[in-house]
Scaffold this active site. Structure first.
Site, short mmCIF file in Angstrom:
data_model
loop_
_atom_site.label_atom_id
_atom_site.label_comp_id
_atom_site.label_asym_id
_atom_site.label_seq_id
_atom_site.Cartn_x
_atom_site.Cartn_y
_atom_site.Cartn_z
N ASP A 65 33.86 66.47 60.99
CA ASP A 65 33.83 65.23 61.76
C ASP A 65 33.12 65.55 63.07
O ASP A 65 33.66 66.29 63.91
CB ASP A 65 35.26 64.72 62.02
CG ASP A 65 35.26 63.39 62.77
OD1 ASP A 65 34.26 63.09 63.47
OD2 ASP A 65 36.26 62.66 62.67
N ASN A 91 21.12 62.69 61.09
CA ASN A 91 21.20 61.35 60.50
C ASN A 91 22.54 60.67 60.74
O ASN A 91 22.59 59.44 60.85
CB ASN A 91 20.92 61.46 58.99
CG ASN A 91 21.36 60.23 58.24
OD1 ASN A 91 20.72 59.19 58.28
ND2 ASN A 91 22.50 60.33 57.55
N TYR A 156 24.84 50.42 71.03
CA TYR A 156 24.19 51.01 69.85
C TYR A 156 22.69 51.16 70.13
O TYR A 156 22.12 52.23 69.91
CB TYR A 156 24.44 50.15 68.61
CG TYR A 156 23.73 50.68 67.38
CD1 TYR A 156 24.01 51.96 66.89
CD2 TYR A 156 22.79 49.92 66.70
CE1 TYR A 156 23.36 52.46 65.77
CE2 TYR A 156 22.13 50.41 65.58
CZ TYR A 156 22.42 51.68 65.12
OH TYR A 156 21.77 52.18 64.01
N LYS A 160 20.38 54.67 70.45
CA LYS A 160 19.19 54.95 69.66
C LYS A 160 17.95 55.09 70.55
O LYS A 160 17.00 55.81 70.22
CB LYS A 160 18.99 53.87 68.59
CG LYS A 160 20.09 53.88 67.53
CD LYS A 160 20.20 55.23 66.84
CE LYS A 160 21.16 55.24 65.67
NZ LYS A 160 21.20 56.55 64.97
N THR A 190 22.85 49.89 53.27
CA THR A 190 23.84 50.97 53.14
C THR A 190 25.20 50.44 53.63
O THR A 190 25.30 49.32 54.14
CB THR A 190 23.48 52.19 54.02
OG1 THR A 190 23.65 51.79 55.39
CG2 THR A 190 22.08 52.69 53.79
P1 NAP Z 1 26.14 55.00 56.22
O1 NAP Z 1 25.77 54.65 54.81
O2 NAP Z 1 27.34 54.38 56.83
O3 NAP Z 1 26.20 56.57 56.34
C1 NAP Z 1 26.61 57.20 57.55
C2 NAP Z 1 26.79 58.69 57.27
O4 NAP Z 1 27.28 59.29 58.46
C3 NAP Z 1 27.80 58.95 56.18
O5 NAP Z 1 27.38 60.05 55.40
C4 NAP Z 1 29.07 59.30 56.95
O6 NAP Z 1 29.83 60.20 56.15
C5 NAP Z 1 28.47 60.01 58.17
N1 NAP Z 1 29.39 59.96 59.30
C6 NAP Z 1 29.93 58.87 59.90
N2 NAP Z 1 30.77 59.24 60.88
C7 NAP Z 1 30.74 60.61 60.90
C8 NAP Z 1 31.38 61.59 61.71
N3 NAP Z 1 32.25 61.23 62.67
N4 NAP Z 1 31.13 62.89 61.47
C9 NAP Z 1 30.28 63.25 60.48
N5 NAP Z 1 29.62 62.38 59.70
C10 NAP Z 1 29.86 61.06 59.91
O7 NAP Z 1 24.93 54.59 57.19
P2 NAP Z 1 23.35 54.81 57.06
O8 NAP Z 1 22.74 53.48 57.07
O9 NAP Z 1 23.01 55.76 55.99
O10 NAP Z 1 23.09 55.45 58.50
C11 NAP Z 1 22.44 56.68 58.70
C12 NAP Z 1 21.73 56.63 60.04
O11 NAP Z 1 20.73 55.60 59.99
C13 NAP Z 1 22.61 56.31 61.24
O12 NAP Z 1 22.24 57.15 62.32
C14 NAP Z 1 22.26 54.87 61.57
O13 NAP Z 1 22.46 54.57 62.93
C15 NAP Z 1 20.80 54.84 61.17
N6 NAP Z 1 20.27 53.51 60.90
C16 NAP Z 1 20.79 52.75 59.91
C17 NAP Z 1 20.28 51.48 59.69
C18 NAP Z 1 20.80 50.57 58.62
O14 NAP Z 1 20.47 49.36 58.64
N7 NAP Z 1 21.58 51.07 57.67
C19 NAP Z 1 19.21 50.99 60.48
C20 NAP Z 1 18.71 51.80 61.48
C21 NAP Z 1 19.23 53.07 61.68
P3 NAP Z 1 31.43 60.37 56.14
O15 NAP Z 1 32.03 59.00 56.24
O16 NAP Z 1 31.66 61.09 54.86
O17 NAP Z 1 31.71 61.23 57.33
#
Ligand code: NAP
Length: 268
Positions: A65, A91, A156, A160, A190
């Site tokens: 974590d 990520n 947020y 970023k 996601t």
């Molecule tokens: P996601 O599907 O919710 O995945 C987030 C990942 O981060 C999961 O593997 C989660 O795993 C891990 N995580 C969350 N809290 C954590 C913690 N405290 N310690 C360690 N790991 C943690 O979201 P995603 O869309 O793939 O997001 C990935 C990145 O893309 C993020 O930085 C997000 O800000 C960025 N992003 C996303 C979007 C979008 O629309 N989805 C757009 C722009 C940018 P566990 O729960 O197993 O820990």
């Protein structure tokens, strides 16, 4: 299965699902061994088993974590001490869609702790070895809200914007030693949106990309040598004009006199 020679090891945070899991898949197929970091051990194990089977790469998991100091230090140590690591994908991140007045400060605190503090500490742990060894890469997942903070929760967006600024500064400081890339995804399909408070189904589908398309585009941007990749933006020249205007203005941002419009007559 592949017998391709290893390109070194990529450590991916937030690899249990979403964008991070797609990076794991794509990087394994490109010849990287992997260290998958997240909190959900079961999901990490399932992904690691699939990728070992399908790609023949060495895939290990590291349950952490990244908002917990002891866990974060473990990952930092791994980055600092394991010289096989040639790529860090920062990520892991969470979002928020609520306006400031409706946000809980504890949630904002946790978000900043993950999106900013953890990312900074991991980058700082990896950078000296990466710089000394050369030929290593740091990919930082930012967001389009880095340059469009009005779109979602401002904290947020601010977190970023930090990721983008850190990456741009690292490119200036260390670009000849470490390859850095900031990726600015738009809405991506996601679990992020469920965690942030607005399920992705509520968004207009024409603004939502699959995680697979997003990561493939981001890796194409990396291959093209981009420091900043915006997977959705149709015309790259638009970003280049914006960035050039910023850089040009930077030459006039610090001076020994206030701008003329602020020089009012002093009252005796
Ligand atoms: P996601 O599907 O919710 O995945 C987030 C990942 O981060 C999961 O593997 C989660 O795993 C891990 N995580 C969350 N809290 C954590 C913690 N405290 N310690 C360690 N790991 C943690 O979201 P995603 O869309 O793939 O997001 C990935 C990145 O893309 C993020 O930085 C997000 O800000 C960025 N992003 C996303 C979007 C979008 O629309 N989805 C757009 C722009 C940018 P566990 O729960 O197993 O820990």
């Amino acid at each position: 299965m592949t017998t391709q020679q290893s390109k070194g090891t990529a450590l991916i945070t937030g690899a249990s699902t979403g964008i991070g899991a797609v990076y794991a898949d794509r990087l394994a197929r490109r010849g990287f061994d992997l260290i998958l970091v997240a909190r959900d051990q079961q999901k990490l194990d399932a992904l690691a088993a699939r990728l070992r089977k399908e790609t023949g790469r060495a895939v290990s998991t590291l349950k952490a974590d990244l908002t917990v100091a002891a866990d974060l230090r473990t990952v930092e140590r791994r980055l600092a001490e394991d010289s096989r690591i040639t790529m860090l994908v920062n990520n892991a991140g969470v979002g928020a869609t609520a306006p400031l007045l409706e946000s809980k400060v504890e949630d904002l605190d946790r978000m900043i702790s993950l999106n900013v503090i953890a990312l900074t500490r991991l980058t700082h742990a990896a950078a000296p070895g990466f710089a000394a060894r050369g030929n290593a890469t740091i990919i930082n997942i930012a967001s389009i809200v880095a340059i469009a903070p009005e779109v979602l929760n401002g904290s947020y967006g601010g977190s970023k914007a930090y990721v983008l600024a850190l990456t741009q500064s690292m490119h200036k400081e260390l670009g000849d030693k470490i390859r850095v890339q900031a990726v600015l995804p738009g809405a991506t399909s996601t679990a992020f949106w469920d965690v942030a408070g607005t399920p992705v189904q509520y968004l207009p589908q024409e603004i939502v990309m699959t995680a697979e398309d997003m990561v493939d585009a981001a890796l194409a941007g990396l291959d093209q040598g981009e420091v900043v990749t915006i997977p959705s933006l149709p015309d790259l020249a638009e970003w280049e004009r914006f960035n050039a205007a910023r850089m040009e203005m930077a030459t006039r941002l610090s001076r020994n006199t206030p701008a003329a419009r602020y020089l009012t007559e002093k009252v005796q």
